[in-house]
Design an enzyme around this catalytic site. Structure first.
Site, PDB file in Angstrom:
ATOM      1  N   HIS A 388       0.835  -1.203   0.000  1.00  0.00           N
ATOM      2  CA  HIS A 388       0.000   0.000   0.000  1.00  0.00           C
ATOM      3  C   HIS A 388       0.874   1.260   0.000  1.00  0.00           C
ATOM      4  O   HIS A 388       0.740   2.148  -0.852  1.00  0.00           O
ATOM      5  CB  HIS A 388      -0.899  -0.030   1.245  1.00  0.00           C
ATOM      6  CG  HIS A 388      -1.844   1.125   1.362  1.00  0.00           C
ATOM      7  ND1 HIS A 388      -3.169   1.036   1.033  1.00  0.00           N
ATOM      8  CD2 HIS A 388      -1.661   2.404   1.783  1.00  0.00           C
ATOM      9  CE1 HIS A 388      -3.760   2.193   1.231  1.00  0.00           C
ATOM     10  NE2 HIS A 388      -2.865   3.055   1.697  1.00  0.00           N
ATOM     11  N   GLU A 389       1.789   1.330   0.969  1.00  0.00           N
ATOM     12  CA  GLU A 389       2.625   2.540   1.100  1.00  0.00           C
ATOM     13  C   GLU A 389       3.591   2.702  -0.081  1.00  0.00           C
ATOM     14  O   GLU A 389       3.890   3.814  -0.499  1.00  0.00           O
ATOM     15  CB  GLU A 389       3.403   2.520   2.422  1.00  0.00           C
ATOM     16  CG  GLU A 389       2.532   2.585   3.676  1.00  0.00           C
ATOM     17  CD  GLU A 389       1.562   3.759   3.699  1.00  0.00           C
ATOM     18  OE1 GLU A 389       1.831   4.791   3.042  1.00  0.00           O
ATOM     19  OE2 GLU A 389       0.509   3.637   4.361  1.00  0.00           O
ATOM     20  N   HIS A 392       1.848   4.499  -2.835  1.00  0.00           N
ATOM     21  CA  HIS A 392       1.925   5.957  -2.643  1.00  0.00           C
ATOM     22  C   HIS A 392       3.315   6.485  -3.022  1.00  0.00           C
ATOM     23  O   HIS A 392       3.450   7.533  -3.655  1.00  0.00           O
ATOM     24  CB  HIS A 392       1.664   6.320  -1.174  1.00  0.00           C
ATOM     25  CG  HIS A 392       0.240   6.160  -0.737  1.00  0.00           C
ATOM     26  ND1 HIS A 392      -0.826   6.652  -1.456  1.00  0.00           N
ATOM     27  CD2 HIS A 392      -0.299   5.587   0.378  1.00  0.00           C
ATOM     28  CE1 HIS A 392      -1.951   6.388  -0.809  1.00  0.00           C
ATOM     29  NE2 HIS A 392      -1.658   5.729   0.291  1.00  0.00           N
ATOM     30  N   HIS A 395       3.844   6.666  -6.705  1.00  0.00           N
ATOM     31  CA  HIS A 395       3.033   7.787  -7.216  1.00  0.00           C
ATOM     32  C   HIS A 395       3.804   9.104  -7.003  1.00  0.00           C
ATOM     33  O   HIS A 395       3.924   9.931  -7.916  1.00  0.00           O
ATOM     34  CB  HIS A 395       1.696   7.797  -6.465  1.00  0.00           C
ATOM     35  CG  HIS A 395       0.638   8.631  -7.124  1.00  0.00           C
ATOM     36  ND1 HIS A 395      -0.661   8.677  -6.658  1.00  0.00           N
ATOM     37  CD2 HIS A 395       0.665   9.468  -8.193  1.00  0.00           C
ATOM     38  CE1 HIS A 395      -1.383   9.494  -7.422  1.00  0.00           C
ATOM     39  NE2 HIS A 395      -0.604   9.983  -8.358  1.00  0.00           N
TER      40      HIS A 395
END
Length: 595
Positions: A388-389, A392, A395
């Site tokens: 998940h992290e 980010h 991105h």
């Protein structure tokens, strides 16, 4: 599980290298002094912007100050987060925060000044100096707010009321974090102990039903006791929001909440309507839960209990990282190679140690690189948190690399897309390679519960906000009884008739901090649905979707969130992405039922 007594025991490779921001404290001090000088220089522009040249000088200096201040602030913050007990780091952060307040005060004149211009005047300034082309889009975007900005005197009054208007949120935060005392539970030695939030999240997932029930009753005890006080703070928060929307000439509080992202209210309404039209699979999952737990009656304290007993996966960090990299192979070679580099370049602070900030986050620092904080526990949840992290982080990496400073940061509306795409690819990879039936069931159950929490629950919360604000706009009373009735009806609608209601269920509204940040939670659901839509197409080998998704990661805030997503084929102004995500949920539930 790997545990460390102190931060000194953690391998260097698993700690941030903060010299990437400042090689020494002296360098930080130099920039800190520079921030103070530049703040004074910006203040001098108040009343002195009268040409394209002076407007460009102000904006250029303001962007430079913002960038330097970010470096100063983030360096201090990251030092605190790795050890919140360190008073030297705390003092750096306090100084950085103080500098931030000064900047905010020095630049507060600019927005009223900008909106006092008419468009013809602004166009004239831009024509005078081509350097302003860089800022043009941002300047004209501010003009969207023109009909919602008041006269200078009125703005002064509203700004003075700011603290009073935000006090319901502050009051709830003090009740919820500082003053609340939960009931008692029985510890492992058979003695009574006051329950904490940390204990609750573990106990509500316990395999022993009596343990769950006791924790549930103890958790809700103070909320039920304080129902009228909390109803008063929530009612004030809703009414304040409605009043501000009226004062600022928005058609409704909902439209005020969506205005910043330029999202029409139909997107919000469509999300709720489409979810409710496809709610059967959620009800089916509740029935399966009752059946698998072998219960005569399914209660709210049974909704987080594990459905597959005795499965505990041990996944060391090294293995977790390798698994994630393999799972994200569909995103292409460049994505995977960058991910490998992040691990070796010390962009990630991995281990839980005494004094370290809890939880996990990514912070993309323009001109440096992303910094990811973890508290890795070598389990399945930690593997998903890592994926998940790193979504980010990638991105941030792509946006910062491909966008100028002004459009590099991405909005919260699109933030959860990149992280959730990674999680969908990960669960798909794990399910495909897993042969052990119980582990496969455990993985499916994990993903279904995540789906339920991020989509269905958040949509239910979004509808609660919409209904309570609508009542306030009609001048209807808002109190504990009204909140109870709305929340209970929604809970029944979303969870189905299988759940037998305890008295506490209807008080669910009283414990949600997000309700004090209105019309925010729906973004979790739209982000999740968008990610499911994209990941499914990427897994099907759709090259066009993959290319447009990678372009999306490079886009920062170069367009409004809905338009950025449209370029990937996700159109949230239509029901399609929500319908596709809910169809995927139905498939997961059926697969779980058959296993």
């Amino acid at each position: 599980m790997t545990t460390y007594q102190s931060r000194n025991d953690v391998p260097e490779q698993e700690k941030w290298n903060l010299t990437d921001i400042y090689p020494s404290l002296d360098e930080w001090e130099k920039d800190y002094e520079q921030v103070k000088v530049m703040t004074e220089e910006l203040k001098a522009f108040d009343g002195n912007i009268d040409s394209g040249k002076s407007l460009l000088e102000y904006l250029t200096k303001q962007e430079e100050l913002s960038h330097t201040f970010n470096l100063v602030y983030v360096y201090a913050m990251l030092n605190v987060d790795v050890d919140t007990r360190n008073s030297d780091s705390q003092s750096l952060l306090d100084r950085a925060k103080h500098a931030g307040v000064k900047i905010s005060s020095a630049t507060s004149f600019f927005m009223p000044f900008l909106l006092s211009l008419d468009e013809a005047q602004l166009k004239e300034y831009i024509a005078e100096d081509e350097g302003l082309n860089y800022f043009e889009e941002d300047l004209f975007d501010s003009f969207r707010y023109k009909s919602h900005v008041l006269s200078k005197e009125q703005e002064k009054i509203v700004s003075r009321l700011g603290e009073a208007l935000s006090s319901p949120s502050g009051t709830f935060s003090m009740i919820n974090n500082a003053d609340i005392k939960f009931g008692e539970v029985t510890d492992k030695d058979g003695k009574k102990a006051e329950m904490t939030r940390g204990m609750y999240s573990k106990l509500i997932e316990d395999e022993d039903r009596e343990v769950r029930k006791e924790a549930y009753k103890a958790y809700y005890e103070p909320y039920v006791a304080l129902k009228n006080t909390i109803a008063s703070t929530l009612s004030s928060a809703v009414k304040n929001n409605v009043s501000l929307a009226e004062i600022r000439n928005y058609p409704s509080a909902l439209e005020k909440g969506l205005f910043g992202d330029n999202v029409p209210k139909e997107v919000y309404e469509n999300l709720i309507a489409t979810t409710k039209e496809n709610i059967k699979s959620m009800h089916r999952y509740t029935e399966i839960r009752k059946e698998k737990l072998g219960l005569d009656e399914l209660r709210q304290y049974d909704l987080s209990a594990p459905l597959v007993k005795g499965v505990k996966l041990d996944i060391p960090y090294q293995e977790a990282y390798e698994t994630m990299v393999k799972a994200l192979a569909p995103l292409g070679n460049d994505y995977v190679e960058r991910l490998k580099e992040f691990k070796n370049a010390r962009y990630i602070d991995v281990r839980e140690t005494r004094g370290k900030r809890s939880g996990a986050y990514n912070l993309g620092l323009y001109g440096v690189h992303p910094f990811v904080l973890l508290n890795h526990q070598d389990d399945l949840d930690s593997l998903f948190t890592l994926a998940h992290e790193m979504g980010h982080a990638m991105h941030s990496h792509y946006s910062n690399k491909h966008q100028p400073k002004i459009t590099a940061g991405y909005s919260i509306f699109v933030a959860e897309v990149a992280s959730t795409v990674n999680e969908v690819l990960l669960i798909n990879y794990l399910l495909n390679k897993e042969t052990h039936k119980d582990i496969k069931k455990h993985l499916l159950n994990h993903f279904i519960d995540q789906f339920k929490g991020t989509l269905f629950t958040q949509v239910m919360f979004a509808e609660f906000e919409m209904k309570t604000h609508a009542l306030a706009e009609e001048g209807q009373p808002l109190n504990a009884e009204v909140f109870n009735q709305i929340y209970e009806n929604l809970f029944r609608e979303y969870n189905g008739d299988t759940v037998v209601f305890d008295e506490e269920v209807k008080y669910g509204w009283s414990r949600i901090p997000h309700f004090y940040r209105p019309f925010y939670v729906y973004k979790y659901a739209t982000g999740f649905a968008s990610a499911i839509h994209l990941a499914t197409k990427i897994l099907d080998g759709d090259q066009q979707t993959l290319d447009s998704y990678l372009d999306f990661l490079k886009s920062g805030s170069s367009d409004y969130p809905l338009d950025l997503l449209k370029k990937t084929g996700v159109d949230l102004t239509t029901p399609e992405p929500i319908v596709n995500a809910l169809k995927r949920f139905e498939e997961l539930v059926e697969e779980f039922a058959q296993l």
